[in-house]
Design a protein around this motif. Structure first.
Motif, mmCIF file in Angstrom:
data_model
loop_
_atom_site.group_PDB
_atom_site.id
_atom_site.type_symbol
_atom_site.label_atom_id
_atom_site.label_comp_id
_atom_site.label_asym_id
_atom_site.label_seq_id
_atom_site.Cartn_x
_atom_site.Cartn_y
_atom_site.Cartn_z
ATOM 1 N N LEU A 2 2.604 -1.728 1.215
ATOM 2 C CA LEU A 2 1.240 -2.118 0.870
ATOM 3 C C LEU A 2 0.654 -1.208 -0.207
ATOM 4 O O LEU A 2 -0.101 -1.663 -1.072
ATOM 5 C CB LEU A 2 0.367 -2.110 2.120
ATOM 6 N N ASP A 3 0.990 0.069 -0.160
ATOM 7 C CA ASP A 3 0.548 0.991 -1.216
ATOM 8 C C ASP A 3 1.089 0.547 -2.568
ATOM 9 O O ASP A 3 0.360 0.530 -3.575
ATOM 10 C CB ASP A 3 1.018 2.412 -0.917
ATOM 11 N N GLU B 27 -0.715 -2.547 -3.741
ATOM 12 C CA GLU B 27 -2.073 -2.267 -4.208
ATOM 13 C C GLU B 27 -2.051 -1.702 -5.629
ATOM 14 O O GLU B 27 -2.866 -2.083 -6.475
ATOM 15 C CB GLU B 27 -2.756 -1.290 -3.257
ATOM 16 N N GLN B 28 -1.101 -0.824 -5.887
ATOM 17 C CA GLN B 28 -0.978 -0.263 -7.233
ATOM 18 C C GLN B 28 -0.601 -1.343 -8.238
ATOM 19 O O GLN B 28 -1.169 -1.411 -9.340
ATOM 20 C CB GLN B 28 0.067 0.857 -7.241
ATOM 21 N N ARG C 80 -3.613 -5.415 3.976
ATOM 22 C CA ARG C 80 -4.372 -4.775 2.897
ATOM 23 C C ARG C 80 -5.014 -5.865 2.064
ATOM 24 O O ARG C 80 -4.368 -6.860 1.764
ATOM 25 C CB ARG C 80 -3.416 -3.941 2.030
ATOM 26 N N PRO D 135 -9.650 -11.383 -5.067
ATOM 27 C CA PRO D 135 -9.180 -10.559 -3.940
ATOM 28 C C PRO D 135 -8.214 -11.342 -3.045
ATOM 29 O O PRO D 135 -8.460 -12.496 -2.708
ATOM 30 C CB PRO D 135 -10.473 -10.214 -3.202
ATOM 31 N N ALA E 157 -1.221 -4.515 -8.042
ATOM 32 C CA ALA E 157 -2.369 -5.414 -8.212
ATOM 33 C C ALA E 157 -3.359 -4.855 -9.221
ATOM 34 O O ALA E 157 -3.892 -5.596 -10.064
ATOM 35 C CB ALA E 157 -3.044 -5.658 -6.867
ATOM 36 N N ARG E 158 -3.596 -3.557 -9.159
ATOM 37 C CA ARG E 158 -4.548 -2.935 -10.092
ATOM 38 C C ARG E 158 -4.035 -2.992 -11.529
ATOM 39 O O ARG E 158 -4.823 -3.045 -12.482
ATOM 40 C CB ARG E 158 -4.805 -1.487 -9.685
ATOM 41 N N VAL F 181 -6.164 -6.567 -1.581
ATOM 42 C CA VAL F 181 -5.948 -5.998 -2.910
ATOM 43 C C VAL F 181 -6.757 -6.803 -3.923
ATOM 44 O O VAL F 181 -7.012 -7.998 -3.748
ATOM 45 C CB VAL F 181 -4.461 -6.008 -3.299
ATOM 46 N N THR F 182 -7.175 -6.125 -4.973
ATOM 47 C CA THR F 182 -7.968 -6.762 -6.031
ATOM 48 C C THR F 182 -7.348 -6.465 -7.385
ATOM 49 O O THR F 182 -6.756 -5.395 -7.578
ATOM 50 C CB THR F 182 -9.413 -6.256 -6.000
#
Length: 281
Positions: free
Chosen positions: A206-207, A210-211, A277, A259, A213-214, A279-280
């Motif tokens: 998930l980390d 998230e990275q 999570r 999101p 996704a950004r 994520v956006t």
């Protein structure tokens, strides 16, 4: 702190709160409490004058009898934790109290309960909504707090509450994690040392998502990234991976522009763990 074991006693105690003009917050649990539950209690205390916690291992949301039997229980420890946290009332009903003889009524969100993790655990969310609807009726709170870790469950309960016009505000509380990142769960104590370590792959995946996704990515690329990360851990068996609209669990595809909720489940030594999570881009 008052402990009740019947609906009648619980309602009488809550009626006293109401006569004093006090608002009521509810935290439903299945016991064997940890810091994640205490975060729910803290959220309820910040939002309401009185806090009611229920402890009930709900048989209708377990697919396997063995899983129900193996669910950890420690009532004395739970009550000590709740008393220390300043909880006002604990309801610990029996199965017969919640599901009386001849019981035949269920509550179900027909779409949201039968998709995503609901496909992995058939009937699970029907059991959740049925028991939560009953707990809402027993306590009749103003606010109820649920963890975001069970993200689909949170959205299912929000939808049920809206559809049945319960006058209750549903509050989601962020996932509480161990220092190494593993999402807190009552199931964690059943993991072997090796599987406990392997379980960290969930938060790691998930980390990474998230990275990504950004930085800009697609739903398909996120799916591949998470799946590959989980499959690289030999002790993990991926059971469910869904990336959906954060508000309505709608299907997503192509570039990530809104999101998205990532819902993940995997088995470690026969123990099913979940994580999530939002994520956006």
């Amino acid at each position: 702190m008052k402990t009740c074991r019947t609906i009648a006693d619980c309602r009488a105690a809550v009626a006293e709160f109401r006569r004093a003009g006090e608002s009521v917050g509810l935290v439903p649990t299945m016991g064997f409490l940890h810091e994640g539950h205490m975060a729910l209690v803290a959220a309820a205390k910040s939002a309401a004058d009185r806090v009611v916690v229920t402890i009930f291992v709900n048989p209708t949301q377990f697919g396997e009898a063995a899983d129900l039997d193996a669910y950890p229980r420690d009532e004395a420890r739970d009550l000590a934790m709740l008393k220390a946290a300043g909880v006002d009332l604990v309801l610990i009903p029996s199965v017969e109290e919640v599901y009386p003889e001849g019981d035949e009524t269920i509550v179900e969100t027909t779409r949201m309960a039968n998709m995503l993790h609901g496909l992995v655990r058939p009937g699970h969310f029907r059991g959740v909504t049925t028991v939560v609807a009953r707990l809402f009726n027993f306590v009749q709170p103003d606010i109820a707090c649920f963890g975001e870790k069970d993200y689909q469950q949170l959205q299912v309960i929000k939808r049920m509450t809206r559809d049945l016009a319960f006058p209750i505000e549903i509050r989601g509380v962020p996932t509480v994690r161990e220092p190494d990142g593993l999402a807190m769960s009552s199931r964690n104590v059943r993991l072997s040392a090796e599987d406990r370590k392997a379980g960290l792959v969930l938060s790691s995946a998930l980390d990474a998502a998230e990275q990504a996704a950004r930085q800009g990515t697609t739903i398909e690329a996120l799916h591949s990234l998470i799946s590959d990360t989980i499959h690289a851990e030999p002790r993990a068996t991926l059971r469910g991976l869904d990336i959906v609209g954060a508000e309505d669990l709608s299907d997503l595809s192509g570039p990530l522009t809104t999101p998205a909720a990532i819902m993940l489940s995997a088995e470690f030594g026969g123990i099913l763990l979940i994580d999530q999570r939002v994520v956006t881009p």
